[in-house]
Design a protein around this motif. Structure first.
Motif, PDB file in Angstrom:
ATOM      1  N   ARG A  49      -2.410  20.342  -9.034  1.00  0.00           N
ATOM      2  CA  ARG A  49      -3.273  20.890  -7.966  1.00  0.00           C
ATOM      3  C   ARG A  49      -2.965  22.369  -7.734  1.00  0.00           C
ATOM      4  O   ARG A  49      -3.868  23.174  -7.528  1.00  0.00           O
ATOM      5  N   SER A  50      -1.675  22.722  -7.809  1.00  0.00           N
ATOM      6  CA  SER A  50      -1.316  24.128  -7.559  1.00  0.00           C
ATOM      7  C   SER A  50      -1.838  25.021  -8.694  1.00  0.00           C
ATOM      8  O   SER A  50      -2.278  26.140  -8.454  1.00  0.00           O
ATOM      9  N   ILE A  51      -1.817  24.510  -9.929  1.00  0.00           N
ATOM     10  CA  ILE A  51      -2.389  25.291 -11.041  1.00  0.00           C
ATOM     11  C   ILE A  51      -3.891  25.468 -10.830  1.00  0.00           C
ATOM     12  O   ILE A  51      -4.426  26.567 -10.983  1.00  0.00           O
ATOM     13  N   VAL A  52      -4.566  24.362 -10.450  1.00  0.00           N
ATOM     14  CA  VAL A  52      -6.015  24.410 -10.258  1.00  0.00           C
ATOM     15  C   VAL A  52      -6.373  25.435  -9.182  1.00  0.00           C
ATOM     16  O   VAL A  52      -7.276  26.264  -9.364  1.00  0.00           O
ATOM     17  N   ARG A  53      -5.632  25.397  -8.068  1.00  0.00           N
ATOM     18  CA  ARG A  53      -5.890  26.346  -6.967  1.00  0.00           C
ATOM     19  C   ARG A  53      -5.719  27.796  -7.427  1.00  0.00           C
ATOM     20  O   ARG A  53      -6.565  28.647  -7.162  1.00  0.00           O
ATOM     21  N   THR A  54      -4.612  28.050  -8.132  1.00  0.00           N
ATOM     22  CA  THR A  54      -4.351  29.426  -8.583  1.00  0.00           C
ATOM     23  C   THR A  54      -5.389  29.854  -9.612  1.00  0.00           C
ATOM     24  O   THR A  54      -5.854  30.996  -9.602  1.00  0.00           O
TER      25      THR A  54
END
Lengths: 273, 273
Positions: A49-54
């Motif tokens: 999720r953090s990769i997707v957000r960034t």
């Protein structure tokens, strides 16, 4: 003592990627990362999720693929897809499947997290290749801090295929004199306390303390070890090392954000070819 | 001081290979090495003849292929030939062609001298792969001498893709603490004089002398530097080091013969699969 600010460096890298990604999109190419997720693991889901957000912030598209069984074919198919520029596979893997078994199915040209042994070999041979983003982050943080690597004595603690070995190879390519230590090293403190730069990638909380660091050394802490209260600590006891080291990367806020930014930079690079 | 006898170790290895090769021949398979020679260089021709002579003794067939232009296709074709089990390419290469450009055409399963970057990457990742025979010889000589590698401080001087880096990876896999030094290392003597084992693979005559070796160290000298009178000397000034080191490999008669024996062992291993 300086805390080397990984979040600031990551922001700088992201700003540059965003420009490059915008140019690519304007020219009709949407830089796209495919992440294969073979697990229900919560920490993995959080990281994805953090990769997707960034990625969203910088204009990189992410395709998250839930696949538990046919990992090799799935990675090969994504590698062959012209609309996908970067391919990676999350861990933990299903029982009986090793990272190396499946990573060979990622085309080295799209292997944005340097998982395929061929990528590692090309790295070792000095050929163009993607290194694991975490190993790249080690070098970029040292560069951002202004550490002279040519001729520096660098001690890498940890010899994993994912971080320790590729970081050692990248640092060697920067003309550092590189020592790799590990669980079988006779006297770790003797080795690390002569180093200009210590890279800790052991994967255990607070393995390195005051006795391990010489005055003025620069310390890169790759560890992200969960604490019982839901926090994260590094492989280095930062409080103990603070009065001694010249600089250290914090955990969190050091290697982590830079790793994600570099992963996305690799996707944009792959999309530019 | 002990001279570590490479000729004796090579003879032991050859005896074992001869048995294995005889069994393979009895079962209808003639272990075969193809050597592509892209040069008129005399030293290369001498080395190829020495491989052919040694191969004959142990029952390995050698096919010497003179090819100057289509090196990649030639190596690919030999890799695809079911009657060929090992493929290697001699240097020097024609101008404008790099070893890495052509080594990718050698099937890793037949890459008996570990030239393909994929072989190096598999080695780094701890996967089955052929290492360059010279790097293997370093480890086999240390083993034959009875040197404990687990936990030993090993300093490798030289970081070539052909010897230094693969030797460092093999020694790391033996649980040694490994330091790689090179031309940019700040103070070479400081590094090497703390080592239990020094591996010299610089490629220049007598780079290491008395000041570089600590009492009781074991020294592996990979260098083979031609002298003006037609002889060979190593990277280590053996005479200067003799009163200090516990053991050293002579040049000639150290790494060289073991390298040839291990190259042929790799051919027999490849033919057994």
């Amino acid at each position: 003592m300086t805390l080397i600010d990984g979040r600031a460096l990551a922001a700088t890298i992201r700003a540059r990627i965003a420009d490059d990604a915008a140019r690519l999109r304007a020219a009709g190419t949407t830089p796209t990362l495919a992440i294969v997720v073979p697990t229900d693991d919560e920490a993995t889901a959080w990281y994805v999720r953090s990769i997707v957000r960034t990625a969203e912030k910088v204009g990189v598209a992410v395709r998250v693929v839930d696949e538990r069984e046919l990992l090799g074919p799935c990675l090969a198919e994504l590698s062959a897809d012209p609309t996908v520029h970067g391919v990676m596979c999350q861990t933990p893997l299903p029982p009986g499947i090793s990272r190396d078994d499946i990573a060979v199915h990622i085309d080295p040209a799209k292997d944005v997290d340097g998982a395929n042994p061929t990528s590692l070999g090309r790295l070792a041979a000095g050929l163009p290749a993607f290194a694991p983003a975490t190993a790249q982050a080690v070098v970029e943080l040292l560069r951002a801090h202004g550490t002279t690597l040519a001729g520096a004595d660098v001690v890498v603690v940890g010899r994993s295929t994912v971080v320790g070995k590729p970081a050692a190879l990248l640092l060697l390519a920067e003309n550092a004199t590189v020592t790799v230590c590990h669980s079988r090293t006779k006297d770790l403190a003797v080795q690390t306390s002569r180093a200009d730069v210590v890279v800790a990638c052991v994967g255990s909380a607070h393995v390195l303390g005051a006795a391990h660091i010489r005055p003025g050394a620069v310390v890169i802490d790759v560890g992200t070890n969960p604490t019982t209260d839901g926090g994260l600590v590094g492989d280095v006891d930062t409080q103990a090392v603070e009065p001694i080291a010249e600089a250290i990367t914090p955990v969190p806020g050091g290697v982590g954000p830079v790793t994600t930014a570099l992963l996305l930079r690799n996707v944009v690079t792959a999309a530019s070819h």
